[in-house]
Design an enzyme around this catalytic site. Structure first.
Site, PDB file in Angstrom:
ATOM      1  CB  CYS A 147     -56.566  97.881 -16.409  1.00 44.75           C
ATOM      2  SG  CYS A 147     -56.600  96.113 -16.061  1.00 44.75           S
ATOM      3  CE  LYS A 207     -14.364  83.347 -41.260  1.00 50.09           C
ATOM      4  NZ  LYS A 207     -15.082  82.977 -40.039  1.00 50.09           N
ATOM      5  CB  CYS A 232     -54.968  91.428 -17.725  1.00 46.83           C
ATOM      6  SG  CYS A 232     -56.291  92.584 -17.279  1.00 46.83           S
ATOM      7  CE  LYS A 291     -17.106  87.433 -39.845  1.00 47.61           C
ATOM      8  NZ  LYS A 291     -16.350  87.393 -38.600  1.00 47.61           N
TER       9      LYS A 291
HETATM   10  S1  IVH Z   1      -8.884  79.254 -44.412  1.00 44.97           S
HETATM   11  C1  IVH Z   1      -4.678  80.428 -42.669  1.00 44.97           C
HETATM   12  N1  IVH Z   1     -11.233  78.661 -45.293  1.00 44.97           N
HETATM   13  O1  IVH Z   1     -12.572  80.766 -40.244  1.00 44.97           O
HETATM   14  C2  IVH Z   1      -6.121  80.643 -42.502  1.00 44.97           C
HETATM   15  N2  IVH Z   1     -11.021  79.158 -42.993  1.00 44.97           N
HETATM   16  O2  IVH Z   1     -12.049  83.303 -38.931  1.00 44.97           O
HETATM   17  C3  IVH Z   1      -6.856  79.438 -42.854  1.00 44.97           C
HETATM   18  N3  IVH Z   1     -13.111  78.994 -41.729  1.00 44.97           N
HETATM   19  O3  IVH Z   1      -9.817  79.723 -38.346  1.00 44.97           O
HETATM   20  C4  IVH Z   1      -8.300  79.628 -42.838  1.00 44.97           C
HETATM   21  N4  IVH Z   1     -14.364  78.400 -43.430  1.00 44.97           N
HETATM   22  O4  IVH Z   1     -11.741  78.056 -38.712  1.00 44.97           O
HETATM   23  C5  IVH Z   1     -10.515  79.001 -44.223  1.00 44.97           C
HETATM   24  N5  IVH Z   1     -13.263  78.097 -46.235  1.00 44.97           N
HETATM   25  C6  IVH Z   1     -12.549  78.426 -45.166  1.00 44.97           C
HETATM   26  C7  IVH Z   1     -13.111  78.560 -43.901  1.00 44.97           C
HETATM   27  C8  IVH Z   1     -12.315  78.933 -42.829  1.00 44.97           C
HETATM   28  C9  IVH Z   1     -14.339  78.654 -42.144  1.00 44.97           C
HETATM   29  C10 IVH Z   1     -12.749  79.379 -40.361  1.00 44.97           C
HETATM   30  C11 IVH Z   1     -11.449  78.789 -39.864  1.00 44.97           C
HETATM   31  C12 IVH Z   1     -10.601  79.968 -39.482  1.00 44.97           C
HETATM   32  C13 IVH Z   1     -11.639  80.994 -39.239  1.00 44.97           C
HETATM   33  C14 IVH Z   1     -11.079  82.390 -39.307  1.00 44.97           C
END
Ligand code: IVH
Length: 670
Positions: free
Chosen positions: A410, A115, A423, A313
């Site tokens: 100081c 992500k 200083c 996350k």
């Molecule tokens: S799938 C229907 N895949 O993360 C949901 N999102 O926090 C589709 N993002 O809005 C999201 N990498 O902008 C998907 N490999 C990935 C992703 C990804 C980053 C972002 C995306 C999404 C956000 C959600």
């Protein structure tokens, strides 16, 4: 008049060829031709386009820039809503979600992807041609940023297929690399503009520029992670979607992994979190999607997120918190550093409650005030820092941070030296304690840290650096928290440290501008303390790496009667300076001789200080950060920013195994 057929043919060939070269360069990161060759083809293309504008193709590389400055963005709908993702904040939440899916659909497979942290974008292709680019907006409609998207070189203007579907909406993330983010902020800072708090904001802000020529300069990239609406094409799995997008010429979510079992997903999650700093783009987690589209459909979605996907996350590297106070720290050189005291916050796995603000110029530049809400970041192995002030959340009673007009420790006079406030009182206890702590670090005296150093100065036991060597266990026992055993231990450590090589002796003097490395050069040149103390300007200037200013600092220091008295006193108190040994012959033959070496990550077989000592004994110079002049970066487990810097500067990267091989070659077996 009709355009000659040969011209059209040549033109089409040029567009296709240049697009292919762009694809290899930007998407695959594998250039096929030299810049000169590319430029020449582009020149030929432009020549034809100028003469015959009627044949310009929308996917010509010249059509990426050139949009006009817009007054605002038009609204544009998403045919299929762009939903968000549900978050799993840790491994156990992720495991729970995976379990739930498997309970319902034991045959479910998972596609696990990185992500990357940017801003999402939808690209609409009709018959293979990019016709619109829309930001996520509220999920049902976003802003039409087509002109800007066209400037992003990893977004194909035309899909790389002879058989494009009538329509496909490709979705992905617009990103800026950490390196480009830092460079952009440096540039904005130089120009006096507002900087971005993080790469995500920088990507989003750059994509939403009304002037596409600004977006074009921002070095954005696009990584596709899925599709929205499509027709005339069939998919069965998420992996198949991404593979198809690869074939269409996109960069896609990578490295991805198709997982059958829950534990495989967990393994991927752990591995990505461990490696997150080695990627060019910031990664804030992984996304796990049920691979089979028919199961996805059965699972459906809430109004907010699909039930077939989740974001796992990582620990956040950035948080917001409030500045509750500011204190001033005085270092051994007298530099007064403002330090912000924060409402404690966990950033990247550690609790942060104070961060250095570096100097008062920076405080002014960022306009940080006590009471402000700020972004705190801790990326890689870097110390936490405030990256931006959230001015919108400034409380009305926020207090500006003023440089003090006297030394806060100081009460002595202060002067401004460049960006720094200093200083200048030689007897300032903060300077003395700082100097003491520094000596302890150089001489590896265990147990003499900041608090003991402060206490020694406060109790009047150490008034100058020589006093350290005259301490008796009964003196140390006067300090709070010390008893017979601990005092004896520290005493023994000090006795052990009394015998030191000349370079260490020179280092602990604290001559302005003379650190460990310069001290080594000096020791190698002068061999004995006596020679060093009698150095002349021409002696010093004959050393490579020592210039006029440094030579002046050294001479002023060694000719100062007070300093000479302290040096004499050190010797009287039992310090024994060992002369430098001649360099051994084999040193020059080692693969490390004369090389500038940097370590990053953990080594399996050696501690950092052991490894450092070994390569230094083989003639290397070990430094703490990577620059263009670094010869090699030795990379262990969980490497940090230095690894990325090495890639950025094209510095030789030596994996741990290879490092041991090199040591073996130099006759050192570990
Ligand atoms: S799938 C229907 N895949 O993360 C949901 N999102 O926090 C589709 N993002 O809005 C999201 N990498 O902008 C998907 N490999 C990935 C992703 C990804 C980053 C972002 C995306 C999404 C956000 C959600």
């Amino acid at each position: 008049m009709a355009v000659p057929k040969e011209i059209i043919e040549k033109y089409n060939k040029l567009v296709d060829l240049l697009n292919k070269y762009d694809y290899y360069y930007y998407v695959l990161d594998r250039p096929l031709v030299s810049d000169a060759e590319y430029d020449e083809l582009k020149r030929q293309l432009k020549e034809i386009e100028e003469k015959y504008p009627e044949i310009i193709r929308p996917d010509s590389p010249t059509q990426r820039v050139g949009g006009k400055v817009a007054e605002g963005f038009k609204e544009a709908p998403h045919r299929v809503p762009m939903l968000s993702l549900e978050n799993a904040m840790n491994e156990s939440e992720l495991r729970q979600w995976l379990r739930k899916i498997k309970d319902q659909f034991p045959e479910a497979l998972f596609c696990a992807e990185p992500k990357f942290d940017g801003t999402s974008l939808e690209l609409v292709y009709e018959n293979g041609i990019l016709i619109r680019a829309i930001t996520r907006g509220d999920g049902t409609k976003g802003e039409d940023v087509t002109a800007n998207a066209r400037t992003i070189r990893t977004i194909p203007l035309k899909l790389m297929t002879d058989n494009p579907p009538p329509r496909i909406d490709v979705r992905g993330e617009v990103l800026i690399s950490r390196k480009d983010f830092e460079e952009l902020n440096e540039q904005l800072m130089r120009e006096g503009g507002r900087t971005f708090a993080n790469p995500r904001n920088a990507a989003a802000g750059s994509l939403r520029q009304l002037d596409p020529s600004i977006t074009a300069k921002r070095r954005l990239t696009f990584i596709a992670w899925g599709v929205g609406y499509y027709e005339g094409i069939e998919f069965e799995t998420q992996c198949q979607i991404l593979d198809t997008l690869d074939g269409f010429g996109f960069k896609t979510s990578n490295p991805r992994k198709l997982c059958r079992e829950i534990e495989e997903v967990i393994e991927y999650y752990r591995e990505m979190e461990e490696k997150r700093d080695s990627f060019d783009y910031e990664m804030d987690g992984i996304v796990v999607k049920v691979a089979q589209l028919d199961i996805q459909e059965k699972l459906g979605a809430t109004s907010h997120h699909p039930r077939w996907a989740i974001a796992g996350k990582f620990k956040p590297v950035e948080r917001t918190t409030q500045v509750v106070d500011v204190v001033y720290q005085v270092g051994r050189t007298g530099i007064i550093t403002p330090v912000a005291i924060l409402k404690p916050v966990e950033v990247g796995g550690v609790i942060v409650s104070r961060v250095s603000l570096h100097n008062f110029d920076q405080v002014k530049q960022m306009d940080i005030r006590v009471g402000d809400w700020v972004y705190v970041r801790r990326a890689g192995d870097v110390i936490p820092e405030i990256t931006a002030v959230i001015k919108e959340r400034r409380p009305p009673d926020a207090k500006p941070i003023e440089p003090p007009d006297r030394c806060p420790v100081c009460g002595g006079p202060v002067v401004k030296e460049g960006a720094y406030l200093k200083c200048i009182n030689m007897a300032c206890p903060a300077k003395q304690a700082g100097q003491l702590e520094y000596m302890a670090k150089v001489l590896e005296i265990e147990g003499l840290g900041e608090s003991t150093a402060n206490a020694l100065v406060k109790h009047g036991l150490v008034k100058d650096p020589a006093d350290l060597f005259a301490l008796k266990p009964q003196d140390i026992m006067k300090l709070p928290g010390y008893a017979t055993r601990s005092a004896t231990k520290l005493y023994e450590q000090i006795q052990k440290a009394k015998k030191m090589p000349l370079d260490k002796f020179i280092t602990i003097l604290g001559i302005p501008g003379v650190g460990k490395e310069t001290a080594k050069l000096l020791a190698q040149k002068f061999k004995t303390l006596e020679n060093f103390l009698n150095a002349t300007e021409s002696d010093l200037l004959s050393i490579k790496g020592i210039g006029y200013q440094l030579a002046k600092n050294i001479l002023t220091f060694i000719r100062n009667p007070e300093n000479r008295r302290v040096i004499e006193k050190m010797l009287k108190n039992g310090v024994e300076v060992l002369p430098m040994e001649e360099e051994k012959e084999e040193v020059r033959e080692s693969p490390f001789a004369g090389k500038k070496v940097v370590f990053t990550g953990e080594l399996e077989k050696l501690t950092r200080s052991q490894a450092k000592k070994i390569v230094e004994s083989l003639g290397a110079k070990v430094t703490g950060s990577v620059s263009r002049s670094t010869d090699m970066v030795i990379v262990g487990k969980n490497p940090g920013r230095k690894y990325r810097d090495a890639q950025r500067y094209g510095v030789r990267i030596v994996p741990e195994e290879e490092f041991y091989e090199m040591l073996k070659e130099a006759g050192v077996e570990v």
